[in-house]
Design a protein around this motif. Structure first.
Motif, PDB file in Angstrom:
ATOM      1  N   PHE A  58      -6.099  50.864  21.149  1.00 35.93           N
ATOM      2  CA  PHE A  58      -6.536  52.247  21.287  1.00 35.93           C
ATOM      3  C   PHE A  58      -7.795  52.393  22.134  1.00 35.93           C
ATOM      4  N   THR A  59      -8.715  51.448  22.036  1.00 33.39           N
ATOM      5  CA  THR A  59      -9.910  51.544  22.881  1.00 33.39           C
ATOM      6  C   THR A  59      -9.552  51.303  24.344  1.00 33.39           C
ATOM      7  N   ALA A  60      -8.628  50.385  24.600  1.00 32.71           N
ATOM      8  CA  ALA A  60      -8.212  50.133  25.984  1.00 32.71           C
ATOM      9  C   ALA A  60      -7.538  51.366  26.579  1.00 32.71           C
ATOM     10  N   ARG A  61      -6.687  51.999  25.809  1.00 32.33           N
ATOM     11  CA  ARG A  61      -6.011  53.203  26.310  1.00 32.33           C
ATOM     12  C   ARG A  61      -6.992  54.354  26.495  1.00 32.33           C
ATOM     13  N   TYR A  62      -7.945  54.487  25.585  1.00 29.11           N
ATOM     14  CA  TYR A  62      -8.960  55.529  25.750  1.00 29.11           C
ATOM     15  C   TYR A  62      -9.748  55.310  27.046  1.00 29.11           C
ATOM     16  N   TRP A  63     -10.165  54.066  27.255  1.00 25.38           N
ATOM     17  CA  TRP A  63     -10.950  53.728  28.452  1.00 25.38           C
ATOM     18  C   TRP A  63     -10.190  54.108  29.721  1.00 25.38           C
ATOM     19  N   LEU A  64      -8.890  53.828  29.751  1.00 18.68           N
ATOM     20  CA  LEU A  64      -8.105  54.138  30.940  1.00 18.68           C
ATOM     21  C   LEU A  64      -7.920  55.650  31.098  1.00 18.68           C
ATOM     22  N   GLU A  65      -7.577  56.325  30.006  1.00 20.78           N
ATOM     23  CA  GLU A  65      -7.335  57.763  30.076  1.00 20.78           C
ATOM     24  C   GLU A  65      -8.617  58.533  30.408  1.00 20.78           C
ATOM     25  N   ALA A  66      -9.763  57.968  30.049  1.00 23.41           N
ATOM     26  CA  ALA A  66     -11.052  58.587  30.387  1.00 23.41           C
ATOM     27  C   ALA A  66     -11.481  58.262  31.810  1.00 23.41           C
ATOM     28  N   ASP A  67     -10.576  57.641  32.582  1.00 24.29           N
ATOM     29  CA  ASP A  67     -10.808  57.302  33.976  1.00 24.29           C
ATOM     30  C   ASP A  67     -11.886  56.245  34.148  1.00 24.29           C
ATOM     31  N   ARG A  68     -11.841  55.252  33.281  1.00 22.60           N
ATOM     32  CA  ARG A  68     -12.737  54.086  33.390  1.00 22.60           C
ATOM     33  C   ARG A  68     -14.210  54.501  33.516  1.00 22.60           C
ATOM     34  N   PRO A  69     -14.759  55.170  32.507  1.00 23.67           N
ATOM     35  CA  PRO A  69     -16.140  55.682  32.604  1.00 23.67           C
ATOM     36  C   PRO A  69     -17.191  54.577  32.691  1.00 23.67           C
ATOM     37  N   ILE A  70     -16.859  53.390  32.222  1.00 21.36           N
ATOM     38  CA  ILE A  70     -17.719  52.220  32.372  1.00 21.36           C
ATOM     39  C   ILE A  70     -16.850  51.085  32.886  1.00 21.36           C
ATOM     40  N   THR A  71     -17.454  49.993  33.312  1.00 19.85           N
ATOM     41  CA  THR A  71     -16.657  48.886  33.826  1.00 19.85           C
ATOM     42  C   THR A  71     -15.789  48.302  32.713  1.00 19.85           C
ATOM     43  N   LYS A  72     -14.728  47.617  33.118  1.00 17.82           N
ATOM     44  CA  LYS A  72     -13.860  46.997  32.120  1.00 17.82           C
ATOM     45  C   LYS A  72     -14.630  45.970  31.302  1.00 17.82           C
ATOM     46  N   GLU A  73     -15.478  45.198  31.951  1.00 19.84           N
ATOM     47  CA  GLU A  73     -16.262  44.194  31.233  1.00 19.84           C
ATOM     48  C   GLU A  73     -17.142  44.838  30.167  1.00 19.84           C
ATOM     49  N   GLU A  74     -17.780  45.959  30.508  1.00 22.10           N
ATOM     50  CA  GLU A  74     -18.620  46.656  29.529  1.00 22.10           C
ATOM     51  C   GLU A  74     -17.782  47.225  28.393  1.00 22.10           C
ATOM     52  N   ALA A  75     -16.618  47.755  28.725  1.00 25.18           N
ATOM     53  CA  ALA A  75     -15.735  48.307  27.691  1.00 25.18           C
ATOM     54  C   ALA A  75     -15.246  47.216  26.750  1.00 25.18           C
ATOM     55  N   VAL A  76     -14.878  46.076  27.322  1.00 22.77           N
ATOM     56  CA  VAL A  76     -14.432  44.957  26.503  1.00 22.77           C
ATOM     57  C   VAL A  76     -15.559  44.471  25.602  1.00 22.77           C
ATOM     58  N   ASP A  77     -16.758  44.336  26.157  1.00 20.77           N
ATOM     59  CA  ASP A  77     -17.904  43.881  25.363  1.00 20.77           C
ATOM     60  C   ASP A  77     -18.194  44.837  24.204  1.00 20.77           C
ATOM     61  N   THR A  78     -18.076  46.132  24.462  1.00 21.36           N
ATOM     62  CA  THR A  78     -18.326  47.131  23.411  1.00 21.36           C
ATOM     63  C   THR A  78     -17.283  47.010  22.302  1.00 21.36           C
ATOM     64  N   THR A  79     -16.035  46.832  22.682  1.00 22.39           N
ATOM     65  CA  THR A  79     -14.965  46.687  21.699  1.00 22.39           C
ATOM     66  C   THR A  79     -15.135  45.398  20.899  1.00 22.39           C
ATOM     67  N   VAL A  80     -15.531  44.334  21.582  1.00 23.96           N
ATOM     68  CA  VAL A  80     -15.745  43.059  20.902  1.00 23.96           C
ATOM     69  C   VAL A  80     -16.891  43.167  19.901  1.00 23.96           C
ATOM     70  N   THR A  81     -17.927  43.905  20.265  1.00 26.17           N
ATOM     71  CA  THR A  81     -19.052  44.107  19.340  1.00 26.17           C
ATOM     72  C   THR A  81     -18.566  44.740  18.040  1.00 26.17           C
ATOM     73  N   LEU A  82     -17.698  45.731  18.173  1.00 29.10           N
ATOM     74  CA  LEU A  82     -17.144  46.383  16.985  1.00 29.10           C
ATOM     75  C   LEU A  82     -16.295  45.404  16.172  1.00 29.10           C
TER      76      LEU A  82
END
Length: 233
Positions: free
Chosen positions: A196-220
């Protein structure tokens, strides 16, 4: 997504076919400019048809896609298309299965890539981000299909989720010694969060880099998984 839709639209609205320069995620040219293609080995022809069908189904959805359009996109006659796939549903299910297999394979490879559990979590999360970030947009057929009411389609979608959960469950269960119910809850949590976080990131038009998005999800995810006791402890 836009360029796929535009190229697919040109197939349905003109007799000139599509541009022959685009390629599927597998590198197979899905079209040949509307010209009838040369004779190919059966496996190669099937791959060509699946690439063209994927392009049309992703852009149109199942109900709006037509076999005429798919045949034209592939550069073959409609009878040739029916020689390989008896009907549109058979073709759709075959395309869907390819994407399901790709998702499952990607996650399994990610989990096998290291024995460090924090790195494993990151690799697993990244596998979902990579899957949705693929140019083919095939994740839409797995997670957003307009044919979920069909048993064949639903079973493939369920297969994708269950196989991913099983892969994570096996590792959690092996490393932690938790009972199956608790281990499976953790596996479902990681897979669901990643998807769900990956799909949100894509649908939001990649508001941050993929690496940052992955790191944020991993933190959670790691915030909970890091507290799971290991058997050696």
């Amino acid at each position: 997504m836009t360029d796929v839709t535009d190229r697919s639209s040109s197939v349905g609205n003109s007799t000139g076919g599509t541009s022959g320069g685009s390629r599927s995620a597998s590198g197979t040219p899905p079209t040949n400019g509307g010209r009838r293609s040369a004779r190919l080995p059966r496996d190669a022809r099937r791959a060509q048809l699946l690439a063209a069908a994927s392009e049309i189904f992703v852009a149109r959805g199942y109900h709006s896609a037509g076999m005429d359009e798919i045949a034209e996109c592939a550069g073959v006659s409609k009878p040739v298309l029916y020689q390989h796939f008896p009907g549109k549903l058979d073709l759709y299910v075959a395309v869907l299965q390819n994407y399901v297999d790709s998702l499952i394979s990607g996650l399994r490879q990610a989990l096998r890539s290291t024995t460090d559990n924090h790195k494993r979590v990151r690799a697993a999360v990244l596998a979902f981000y990579d899957f949705v970030d693929n140019d083919s947009q095939g994740f839409r057929l797995v997670f957003e299909s307009d044919l979920m009411g069909d048993p064949q389609v639903q079973s493939r979608v369920d297969q994708a989720t269950e196989a991913c959960v099983d892969a994570v469950f096996d590792l959690v269960s092996h490393d932690s010694g938790l009972d199956p119910h608790r281990a499976r809850i953790l596996a479902v949590g990681l897979v669901g969060t990643s998807q769900f976080t990956a799909r949100y990131w894509l649908e939001a038009d990649r508001p941050i880099t993929k690496e940052e998005a992955v790191d944020t999800t991993v933190t959670l995810a790691w915030g909970g998984l890091s507290h799971v006791p290991l058997q050696s402890q």
